[in-house]
Design a protein around this motif. Structure first.
Motif, PDB file in Angstrom:
ATOM      1  N   ASP A  74      50.498  37.826  35.963  1.00  0.00           N
ATOM      2  CA  ASP A  74      49.590  38.350  36.964  1.00  0.00           C
ATOM      3  C   ASP A  74      48.241  38.723  36.376  1.00  0.00           C
ATOM      4  OD1 ASP A  74      50.364  41.869  37.084  1.00  0.00           O
ATOM      5  OD2 ASP A  74      50.825  40.414  35.527  1.00  0.00           O
ATOM      6  N   SER A 114      51.923  42.179  43.996  1.00  0.00           N
ATOM      7  CA  SER A 114      51.357  40.843  43.782  1.00  0.00           C
ATOM      8  C   SER A 114      52.505  39.847  43.639  1.00  0.00           C
ATOM      9  CB  SER A 114      50.455  40.798  42.544  1.00  0.00           C
ATOM     10  OG  SER A 114      51.194  41.000  41.361  1.00  0.00           O
ATOM     11  N   HIS A 129      44.100  35.719  46.528  1.00  0.00           N
ATOM     12  CA  HIS A 129      43.049  35.813  45.509  1.00  0.00           C
ATOM     13  C   HIS A 129      42.805  34.443  44.879  1.00  0.00           C
ATOM     14  CE1 HIS A 129      42.858  40.399  44.771  1.00  0.00           C
ATOM     15  NE2 HIS A 129      43.389  40.180  45.959  1.00  0.00           N
ATOM     16  N   ASN A 176      40.855  45.187  47.131  1.00  0.00           N
ATOM     17  CA  ASN A 176      41.045  43.871  47.740  1.00  0.00           C
ATOM     18  C   ASN A 176      39.881  43.483  48.652  1.00  0.00           C
ATOM     19  OD1 ASN A 176      43.894  42.731  47.063  1.00  0.00           O
ATOM     20  ND2 ASN A 176      44.262  44.901  47.459  1.00  0.00           N
ATOM     21  N   HIS A 195      48.104  39.258  47.045  1.00  0.00           N
ATOM     22  CA  HIS A 195      48.269  40.703  46.908  1.00  0.00           C
ATOM     23  C   HIS A 195      48.637  41.275  48.276  1.00  0.00           C
ATOM     24  CE1 HIS A 195      46.270  41.656  42.852  1.00  0.00           C
ATOM     25  NE2 HIS A 195      46.422  40.347  42.920  1.00  0.00           N
ATOM     26  N   HIS A 218      48.219  33.142  43.745  1.00  0.00           N
ATOM     27  CA  HIS A 218      48.884  34.425  43.936  1.00  0.00           C
ATOM     28  C   HIS A 218      48.301  35.162  45.128  1.00  0.00           C
ATOM     29  CE1 HIS A 218      45.311  35.582  41.680  1.00  0.00           C
ATOM     30  NE2 HIS A 218      45.532  36.841  41.965  1.00  0.00           N
ATOM     31  N   HIS A 237      51.125  48.535  45.981  1.00  0.00           N
ATOM     32  CA  HIS A 237      50.322  47.339  45.719  1.00  0.00           C
ATOM     33  C   HIS A 237      51.238  46.293  45.079  1.00  0.00           C
ATOM     34  CE1 HIS A 237      46.211  45.664  44.149  1.00  0.00           C
ATOM     35  NE2 HIS A 237      46.734  44.949  45.108  1.00  0.00           N
TER      36      HIS A 237
END
Length: 416
Positions: free
Chosen positions: A170, A69, A107, A18, A116, A114, A67
């Motif tokens: 995603d 999303s 992002h 990231n 993260h 979206h 992680h």
């Protein structure tokens, strides 16, 4: 909204994935949860150090990195950073991570909004958060509640229309090594192959390349080419292949060349109705901005949901154009739209024919006095065609249209 939860052994890898996106200008760290100081005052080492220090409380947990999303529909336009942080905070509370340290990244490198979230599943007291079925149970419940409370497009409504698209929503640009290659490629293939209309492998690759994936048949004299084989491979930032190629037949969806060829044939007729929108989008911009550059044209087309891809040779000279209309999900090689939209014709229209490999002055097409003026009505027609182009569902194939019944002629009576 669609939530995707992944666990791993290294929080460092997730964190650097990231942060690298941030340094490349493809993401922004918009907030944190349960950190001891404000985001603006924290260095990269400090952010990561908070995770690592808490993980030391229980070193027996092998898959301690989390992680997540959260993916939103393209129609969800009212998503400010403040609202995204409210959604992230509420989601983490509902799945049992409300007291965990976490970082939130927005992002910008995919076709849908979206975020993260990077976190860990070791609590401050050293206990472990049970991740078993968290996606099916806590996450699904949280998703449905957040869709209502934040007025988001519901994933269930999209799922009825296109299940495969929800599973692959995603999909984003793949970074080699960030996750399992086959899984990453599969996500992209599921998002592209069934939903876009393309008539050649080159047109399909124009879309796949946006996500750093390439379909490859090999050299013409190779055994793979002769046997109609096909592999998929990841591309790096310079669009060079990296990693091991994966056979098309090894993917669950079986995106083999024989399957793609059926898609090629079906798309030839079904995409015709959408050619007009792409042509008119280009024409209108060239009409409105007479001195527009190719780069500016690409940017303005992107604002209308059309990606213009200029194909260049090793010397950087443009030899082809491909247009990807993400609204109608149709891919067009420039020449299929007409000579004026192919590389040579387009560059001549914007006064940059030298980029086509010519050293001579810019070619100018003779314009007759009769055609040198475009009426206001014609301009409005072009605008209407671009803005209100018919959706693919409005198109009725000729075979499905009601046929007129032919009236039978009355012949002489059998009794005569």
């Amino acid at each position: 909204m669609v939530a995707v939860i992944n666990t791993g052994q290294s929080i460092r890898s997730i964190f650097m994935y990231n942060e690298n996106k941030v340094s490349e200008g493809k993401a922004t760290c918009i907030g944190e949860g349960n950190y001891p100081m404000d985001l603006e005052k924290m260095s990269e080492n400090f952010k990561l150090g908070v995770f690592l220090k808490q993980l030391q409380l229980n070193e027996n947990v092998k898959r301690s990195a989390v992680h997540i999303s959260l993916n939103f529909d393209r129609s969800d336009t009212d998503l400010s950073k403040e609202k995204l942080m409210q959604i992230a905070s509420s989601y983490m509370d509902k799945i049992g991570f409300g007291s965990q340290p976490y970082l939130v990244y927005q992002h910008h490198d995919a076709g849908h909004p979206h975020i993260h979230i990077a976190s860990i599943n070791v609590r401050a007291d050293g206990s472990r958060i049970n991740m078993h079925n968290i996606g099916r149970n806590q996450s699904e419940t949280a998703r449905k509640e957040l869709e209502i409370s934040f007025d988001l497009i519901r994933a269930d409504s999209r799922k009825k229309q296109s299940p495969a698209l929800i599973n692959a929503i995603d999909a984003e640009k793949i970074k080699y090594g960030a996750m399992d290659s086959k899984r990453a490629i599969s996500s992209v293939l599921n998002a592209v192959i069934p939903h876009y209309k393309y008539t050649t492998l080159g047109e399909l690759n124009a879309v796949l390349n946006l996500y750093n994936v390439k379909a490859e048949r090999g050299k013409e004299n190779s055994k793979m080419f002769q046997n109609k084989g096909l592999v998929y491979q990841i591309l790096d930032e310079n669009k060079k292949t990296v990693g091991v190629p994966i056979k098309a037949s090894s993917f669950y969806s079986k995106p083999t060349l024989s399957q793609l060829e059926m898609n090629f044939a079906a798309s030839k007729s079904s995409r015709v109705v959408n050619m007009k929108r792409t042509r008119n989008a280009v024409d209108l911009l060239l009409l409105k901005y007479p001195s527009i550059t190719l780069s500016q044209l690409e940017t303005r087309l992107a604002n209308q949901g059309i990606t213009a891809v200029a194909r260049k040779n090793e010397n950087g000279l443009i030899y082809g154009m491909t247009y990807i209309d993400h609204n109608t999900r149709c891919v067009f090689n420039g020449s299929s739209l007409g000579p004026a939209y192919a590389a040579k014709g387009l560059l001549e229209r914007i006064g940059r024919s030298s980029e086509f490999g010519k050293q001579s002055a810019v070619l100018e097409r003779p314009v007759s006095q009769k055609n040198s003026f475009i009426s206001a009505a014609e301009v409005q027609r072009i605008i209407d065609d671009v803005l209100y182009a018919a959706a693919p569902s409005d198109y009725i194939p000729k075979q499905l249209k009601n046929k007129r019944k032919k009236r039978k002629r009355k012949g002489p009576s059998d009794n005569n």
